[in-house]
Design a protein around this motif. Sequence first.
Motif, mmCIF file in Angstrom:
data_model
loop_
_atom_site.group_PDB
_atom_site.id
_atom_site.type_symbol
_atom_site.label_atom_id
_atom_site.label_comp_id
_atom_site.label_asym_id
_atom_site.label_seq_id
_atom_site.Cartn_x
_atom_site.Cartn_y
_atom_site.Cartn_z
ATOM 1 N N SER A 33 13.065 -6.064 47.500
ATOM 2 C CA SER A 33 14.338 -6.717 47.766
ATOM 3 C C SER A 33 15.381 -5.720 48.254
ATOM 4 O O SER A 33 16.116 -5.986 49.214
ATOM 5 C CB SER A 33 14.823 -7.409 46.487
ATOM 6 O OG SER A 33 16.091 -8.000 46.689
ATOM 7 N N GLN A 34 15.445 -4.557 47.615
ATOM 8 C CA GLN A 34 16.437 -3.543 47.985
ATOM 9 C C GLN A 34 16.191 -3.027 49.399
ATOM 10 O O GLN A 34 17.129 -2.871 50.187
ATOM 11 C CB GLN A 34 16.401 -2.390 46.983
ATOM 12 C CG GLN A 34 16.927 -2.747 45.601
ATOM 13 C CD GLN A 34 16.585 -1.695 44.561
ATOM 14 O OE1 GLN A 34 16.101 -0.617 44.894
ATOM 15 N NE2 GLN A 34 16.823 -2.016 43.292
ATOM 16 N N GLN A 35 14.929 -2.771 49.726
ATOM 17 C CA GLN A 35 14.619 -2.216 51.047
ATOM 18 C C GLN A 35 14.936 -3.209 52.164
ATOM 19 O O GLN A 35 15.438 -2.831 53.225
ATOM 20 C CB GLN A 35 13.145 -1.804 51.105
ATOM 21 C CG GLN A 35 12.796 -0.613 50.223
ATOM 22 C CD GLN A 35 13.600 0.620 50.600
ATOM 23 O OE1 GLN A 35 13.718 0.970 51.763
ATOM 24 N NE2 GLN A 35 14.164 1.281 49.595
ATOM 25 N N ILE A 36 14.658 -4.481 51.919
ATOM 26 C CA ILE A 36 14.966 -5.486 52.944
ATOM 27 C C ILE A 36 16.484 -5.682 53.052
ATOM 28 O O ILE A 36 17.013 -5.912 54.145
ATOM 29 C CB ILE A 36 14.235 -6.803 52.640
ATOM 30 C CG1 ILE A 36 12.714 -6.588 52.791
ATOM 31 C CG2 ILE A 36 14.694 -7.914 53.572
ATOM 32 C CD1 ILE A 36 11.872 -7.801 52.503
ATOM 33 N N ALA A 37 17.194 -5.566 51.931
ATOM 34 C CA ALA A 37 18.661 -5.655 51.976
ATOM 35 C C ALA A 37 19.243 -4.514 52.803
ATOM 36 O O ALA A 37 20.181 -4.713 53.590
ATOM 37 C CB ALA A 37 19.224 -5.641 50.560
ATOM 38 N N VAL A 38 18.699 -3.312 52.641
ATOM 39 C CA VAL A 38 19.148 -2.173 53.443
ATOM 40 C C VAL A 38 18.863 -2.423 54.918
ATOM 41 O O VAL A 38 19.692 -2.139 55.798
ATOM 42 C CB VAL A 38 18.470 -0.865 52.973
ATOM 43 C CG1 VAL A 38 18.775 0.283 53.933
ATOM 44 C CG2 VAL A 38 18.923 -0.507 51.566
ATOM 45 N N LEU A 39 17.686 -2.973 55.208
ATOM 46 C CA LEU A 39 17.313 -3.267 56.591
ATOM 47 C C LEU A 39 18.279 -4.276 57.195
ATOM 48 O O LEU A 39 18.664 -4.163 58.370
ATOM 49 C CB LEU A 39 15.875 -3.796 56.631
ATOM 50 C CG LEU A 39 15.254 -4.035 58.013
ATOM 51 C CD1 LEU A 39 15.196 -2.738 58.818
ATOM 52 C CD2 LEU A 39 13.854 -4.619 57.855
ATOM 53 N N ALA A 40 18.694 -5.264 56.396
ATOM 54 C CA ALA A 40 19.649 -6.261 56.886
ATOM 55 C C ALA A 40 20.983 -5.605 57.230
ATOM 56 O O ALA A 40 21.608 -5.942 58.242
ATOM 57 C CB ALA A 40 19.841 -7.367 55.842
ATOM 58 N N ARG A 41 21.417 -4.664 56.408
ATOM 59 C CA ARG A 41 22.666 -3.959 56.703
ATOM 60 C C ARG A 41 22.528 -3.114 57.966
ATOM 61 O O ARG A 41 23.441 -3.040 58.782
ATOM 62 C CB ARG A 41 23.068 -3.082 55.514
ATOM 63 C CG ARG A 41 23.549 -3.882 54.300
ATOM 64 C CD ARG A 41 24.305 -3.012 53.324
ATOM 65 N NE ARG A 41 23.475 -1.959 52.740
ATOM 66 C CZ ARG A 41 22.745 -2.117 51.639
ATOM 67 N NH1 ARG A 41 22.726 -3.300 51.012
ATOM 68 N NH2 ARG A 41 22.015 -1.126 51.161
ATOM 69 N N GLU A 42 21.366 -2.496 58.147
ATOM 70 C CA GLU A 42 21.146 -1.666 59.327
ATOM 71 C C GLU A 42 21.163 -2.496 60.617
ATOM 72 O O GLU A 42 21.654 -2.041 61.652
ATOM 73 C CB GLU A 42 19.808 -0.929 59.220
ATOM 74 C CG GLU A 42 19.794 0.172 58.173
ATOM 75 C CD GLU A 42 18.430 0.838 58.069
ATOM 76 O OE1 GLU A 42 18.371 1.965 57.554
ATOM 77 O OE2 GLU A 42 17.431 0.227 58.495
ATOM 78 N N THR A 43 20.606 -3.690 60.546
ATOM 79 C CA THR A 43 20.534 -4.536 61.743
ATOM 80 C C THR A 43 21.786 -5.376 61.931
ATOM 81 O O THR A 43 22.015 -5.897 63.025
ATOM 82 C CB THR A 43 19.313 -5.476 61.666
ATOM 83 O OG1 THR A 43 19.429 -6.302 60.490
ATOM 84 C CG2 THR A 43 18.014 -4.679 61.610
#
Length: 295
Positions: free
Chosen positions: A33-43
Amino acid sequence: MDTRRLQFLLELSRLGSMRAVADVLGTTTSSVSQQIAVLARETGAPLLEPDGRRVRLTPAGRRLAEHAVTILAAVEAARVDLDPEAEPAGTVRVAGFGLAVRRSLLPVADRLTRRHPEVQLMVSEHEPGEALSRLMADDIDLALTYDYDLAPATTERSVAAAVLWTTPWGLGVRAEDTRHLHGNGTLAVFRAFREHDWIGNSRNSADEEVVRTLASMAGFAPRFTHRADSLELVADLIAAGGGVGLLPLDQTTRPDVTVLPLTGPDVRMRAYTCTRRGRAAWPPLALVLDLLRRG
């Protein structure tokens, strides 16, 4: 953009739950969950949305997962190019009809377990239409489908299909009913059993198309009374007097059932591997495809 985070997103698109992703990638659901949340912020785009008590990919998340396939395949290809001894790794989701799973996929699964333990298979049994629908929905990576030379199938332009093998089919009848047969050839066989009930497939129309085509050439319309997608059940129905139906010539069946050759015109099943175009370069899938083709 960290490719590891793309891997989390791609596995979520494949497997459907964070718990499954965590199990496959050897981590925790909170880490996924944390890694995908970071990816969402990056994109700068929302990648997940609520789906009851679970989450699912947003349209943006699905598009990024599509890109992730190409990006990760390119990274993996570069890694393999620099290190030819590197082992492919990942989960390949396969949907296929029972005969192809038993004949082609199970031997591959055994070889993967012994020689390529980092590549895993998730297998589900589906008839061709169902398997192709799941492929187009990106629920699977590989579909094993079939058609007959007398009932050719069509596929979407976005699907890459390759013939895996072909096999002759015949007409399964009760062994004691071969006395009805007078003459050789497909049409003679069909005429001999024109008054019998016929058995079709319950989840795919190709078998019935073949029978109707040949029966029309033989001058009659077949009467379908039973439908089954299991070859074993078709043979059991034949033995019980439930009618006659198509069965493969090269497979062992019950001793009280005889499979009569159909020649002139021949009836041949063609099995296919089907992937989304551009996906076959993904190393785990490429390995599975290679093993399937080698037989």
